[in-house]
Enzyme design. Sequence first.
Site, PDB file in Angstrom:
ATOM      1  N   GLY A 129       8.728  46.922   9.258  1.00 21.13           N
ATOM      2  CA  GLY A 129      10.050  46.326   9.056  1.00 21.13           C
ATOM      3  C   GLY A 129      10.584  46.959   7.578  1.00 21.13           C
ATOM      4  O   GLY A 129       9.623  47.167   6.595  1.00 21.13           O
ATOM      5  N   TYR A 171      17.081  54.978  17.398  1.00 21.21           N
ATOM      6  CA  TYR A 171      16.771  53.739  16.882  1.00 21.21           C
ATOM      7  C   TYR A 171      18.254  52.967  16.474  1.00 21.21           C
ATOM      8  O   TYR A 171      18.929  53.789  15.864  1.00 21.21           O
ATOM      9  CB  TYR A 171      15.856  53.699  15.741  1.00 21.21           C
ATOM     10  CG  TYR A 171      15.258  52.561  15.276  1.00 21.21           C
ATOM     11  CD1 TYR A 171      14.038  52.177  15.840  1.00 21.21           C
ATOM     12  CD2 TYR A 171      15.981  51.583  14.363  1.00 21.21           C
ATOM     13  CE1 TYR A 171      13.499  50.726  15.448  1.00 21.21           C
ATOM     14  CE2 TYR A 171      15.614  50.258  13.870  1.00 21.21           C
ATOM     15  CZ  TYR A 171      14.210  50.067  14.396  1.00 21.21           C
ATOM     16  OH  TYR A 171      13.418  48.852  14.145  1.00 21.21           O
ATOM     17  N   SER A 172      18.142  51.963  17.052  1.00 19.24           N
ATOM     18  CA  SER A 172      19.673  51.297  16.631  1.00 19.24           C
ATOM     19  C   SER A 172      19.584  49.593  16.542  1.00 19.24           C
ATOM     20  O   SER A 172      19.329  48.843  17.356  1.00 19.24           O
ATOM     21  CB  SER A 172      20.700  51.644  17.897  1.00 19.24           C
ATOM     22  OG  SER A 172      21.879  50.787  17.793  1.00 19.24           O
ATOM     23  N   ASN A 173      19.859  49.355  15.477  1.00 21.11           N
ATOM     24  CA  ASN A 173      20.149  47.852  15.132  1.00 21.11           C
ATOM     25  C   ASN A 173      20.979  47.180  15.800  1.00 21.11           C
ATOM     26  O   ASN A 173      21.303  45.998  16.127  1.00 21.11           O
ATOM     27  CB  ASN A 173      20.154  47.682  13.397  1.00 21.11           C
ATOM     28  CG  ASN A 173      18.980  48.025  12.730  1.00 21.11           C
ATOM     29  OD1 ASN A 173      18.124  47.075  12.552  1.00 21.11           O
ATOM     30  ND2 ASN A 173      18.871  49.172  12.335  1.00 21.11           N
ATOM     31  N   SER A 198      12.437  44.729  10.316  1.00 20.12           N
ATOM     32  CA  SER A 198      12.665  44.980  11.800  1.00 20.12           C
ATOM     33  C   SER A 198      11.506  44.350  12.546  1.00 20.12           C
ATOM     34  O   SER A 198      11.505  44.227  13.756  1.00 20.12           O
ATOM     35  CB  SER A 198      12.745  46.334  12.149  1.00 20.12           C
ATOM     36  OG  SER A 198      13.930  46.929  11.765  1.00 20.12           O
TER      37      SER A 198
END
Length: 361
Positions: free
Chosen positions: A318, A180-182, A81
């Site tokens: 990440g 939190y959202s990819n 990330s």
Amino acid sequence: MKVVMTAVAALAVVAATAGAAAGGEDRGELRRGLDGVVAAGAVGALVEVRDERGVWRVTSGVAELGKARPVPAEGRFRAGSITKTFVATVVLQLAAEGRLRLDDPVEAWLPGAVPDGDSITLRHLLNHTSGLYDVVRTLPMPPSQEFFANRWRTWTASELVARAVAHPPTSERPGTTFGYSNTGYALLGQVVEKATGRPYGVEIERRLLRPLRLHGTSLPGTSPHIPGPHPHGYVPRDTEGNLVDYTRMNPSVFGAGGELISTAADLNRFFEALLGGRLLPAHLLDQMRTPGVEGRRYGLGLAWWDTTCGLRVYGNDGDALAYQSWSFMTPGRQVTLALTPNFSADLDDTVEAFLDDAFCG
């Protein structure tokens, strides 16, 4: 092969400047601390610390299970990330150029891509307040056989977004709750391409990698390889603690939320340029450091935390399955750590203590 750290462990220390070499005795705690991180649950680890005395690179553990080869001090790894900070920087540069606005609705750029796209802005995607379900929560994880069946699969951003929006949103109204959202970064990658006519990876390369001479950093797309020297990464093969080498895999599943490959030196160089004001106008850098929701420590693709000695450090971390990394800085000091977990324990507290010591020691 049972997950047991071999009796052979390698420790390499590279003093990159004369000043760093002179301060060698002062870095004993850093060496011991990294050994402690590995002992707590990693196959291998590397760290680069930069301060007024110079540059120190330390490694611990091994680069590959069952072998004595040390972790390469300048090795490459999947940065997970931390990719988001690179993507966010490009989006903010486009905003500075007037090619998009942070408060543009997603619907204006990607019609029909997400429900309620008129209410979700690019800012909401950047600071994880969109309410969009995180696509990662829809994906199979090791040690499931479905996970391994997807190892070489190519995913598109549209596929990943579709998986996510099949689930209800996680908040009633965008901009009110941190989640939190990819998924948001999969969308941002598409927005960059719409705004520039080029894939986000190309824009990151031309705007950031080449100008900053980040020669060890790349966006692999669908290529399963990690170029150059690197430690091997592993994931659980079963519930008995056995591992399988997962160094090579199709990284398209990470996409704009996490596909970056980098080195500790490159990440330190990038964050020094970003937080030093070389990549963005001051007002946009300030917005990057402003939390999307009061009390949270995440802004526009940038995170922060406070050390026990009163320093606020900015950067990101990440998780790319077989690799985990952290890159943070405060004026006068930078620390980037990468490791290959063995999944025998949760390393969060151990890593947090190590980073705190690295900044405060």
